[in-house]
Design a protein around this motif. Structure first.
Motif, short mmCIF file in Angstrom:
data_model
loop_
_atom_site.label_atom_id
_atom_site.label_comp_id
_atom_site.label_asym_id
_atom_site.label_seq_id
_atom_site.Cartn_x
_atom_site.Cartn_y
_atom_site.Cartn_z
N ARG A 9 0.83 -1.20 0.00
CA ARG A 9 0.00 0.00 0.00
C ARG A 9 0.87 1.26 0.00
O ARG A 9 1.78 1.41 0.82
N GLN A 20 1.23 -6.99 2.15
CA GLN A 20 0.06 -7.72 2.60
C GLN A 20 -0.17 -8.87 1.63
O GLN A 20 -0.18 -8.67 0.41
N ASP A 47 -15.36 -2.54 -6.88
CA ASP A 47 -14.00 -2.70 -6.39
C ASP A 47 -13.21 -3.58 -7.34
O ASP A 47 -13.76 -4.18 -8.26
N ASN A 64 -12.94 -9.77 -5.01
CA ASN A 64 -12.76 -8.99 -3.79
C ASN A 64 -14.11 -8.90 -3.08
O ASN A 64 -15.02 -8.21 -3.54
N GLY A 66 -14.24 -7.77 0.00
CA GLY A 66 -14.07 -6.71 0.97
C GLY A 66 -14.47 -5.38 0.37
O GLY A 66 -15.55 -5.23 -0.18
N SER A 67 -13.57 -4.41 0.43
CA SER A 67 -13.84 -3.09 -0.10
C SER A 67 -12.61 -2.58 -0.82
O SER A 67 -11.58 -3.25 -0.88
N LYS A 68 -12.70 -1.36 -1.36
CA LYS A 68 -11.54 -0.78 -2.01
C LYS A 68 -10.38 -0.60 -1.05
O LYS A 68 -9.23 -0.87 -1.38
N ASP A 69 -10.68 -0.12 0.16
CA ASP A 69 -9.63 0.17 1.14
C ASP A 69 -9.20 -1.05 1.95
O ASP A 69 -8.06 -1.11 2.41
N GLN A 70 -10.12 -1.98 2.14
CA GLN A 70 -9.83 -3.19 2.91
C GLN A 70 -10.22 -4.41 2.07
O GLN A 70 -11.24 -5.04 2.31
N LYS A 72 -10.58 -8.08 0.49
CA LYS A 72 -10.55 -9.46 0.99
C LYS A 72 -10.86 -10.36 -0.20
O LYS A 72 -11.99 -10.38 -0.69
#
Length: 204
Positions: A9, A20, A47, A64, A66-70, A72
């Protein structure tokens, strides 16, 4: 050589946070070794998802959830040509892009033998059989490395070497996507090791 995909990131000033692991544990096996990943919103949910090549020539998607920022990412699943797994000759490098401008995601896939193939995307997320951008031949999933190499040589090999990597860009500003290709090749005569070049092919 596990097929792990890492995310670093950006935190500003040209610096990056610790890596990550985007594809964890259960995905680390030799059947997905030498992973190459590119990103696109494959399921159109806002996303980015991962489109992944591997050492055996298959192409997979990891959505994905999860989300753009988090982000998964779920366990990867192979993309399909009809009911069959989408495949090229070893070491696939997939580039997802709307190559034909019809609004569906297509795949351009480089391979170990030095070919680059176009798989037209369908509305249901599957793909039509691939066609070589260099020879016009339909991709045969049963064709082996040496047979593909000989076919490329027969047609007059466009890119020397092997293990092609692809991306697209409107290089000359004419409104059409052009193809940029990286390769591996033996070093020049008298030298040791491996070299490579980046080439641009302008779309006519």
């Amino acid at each position: 050589m596990p097929g792990t995909v890492y995310w670093f990131r950006g935190i500003g000033d040209g610096k990056f946070a610790a890596r990550q692991d985007l594809l964890v544990g259960k995905d680390k096996d030799m059947s997905v070794a030498m992973a190459t990943a590119n990103m696109i919103d494959f399921d159109r949910d806002g996303d980015l998802d991962l489109i992944i090549g591997d050492v055996k020539g298959y192409v997979s998607v990891s959505l994905n959830e999860g989300s753009k920022d988090q982000p998964k990412f779920v366990k990867r699943s192979r993309l399909k040509v009809g009911d069959a797994d989408l495949k090229v000759v070893q070491k696939s490098d997939p580039w997802p892009v709307d190559w034909d401008g019809d609004g569906h995601i297509d795949l351009l896939v480089g391979d170990e033998a030095g070919d680059a193939s176009f798989f037209k995307g369908c509305a249901d997320g599957t793909f039509l059989p691939g066609v070589s951008l260099f020879t016009g031949e339909t991709v045969d999933v049963a064709r082996r490395y040496m047979a593909t190499k000989k076919l490329l040589d027969k047609h007059g090999r466009v890119v020397p070497g092997y293990r092609l990597r692809l991306t697209t860009h409107d290089w000359n500003g004419d409104g059409k996507l052009d193809l940029l290709i990286g390769n591996c090749a033996p070093a020049a005569k008298g030298q040791k090791g491996t070299t490579g070049n980046v080439r641009v092919m302008l779309r006519q």
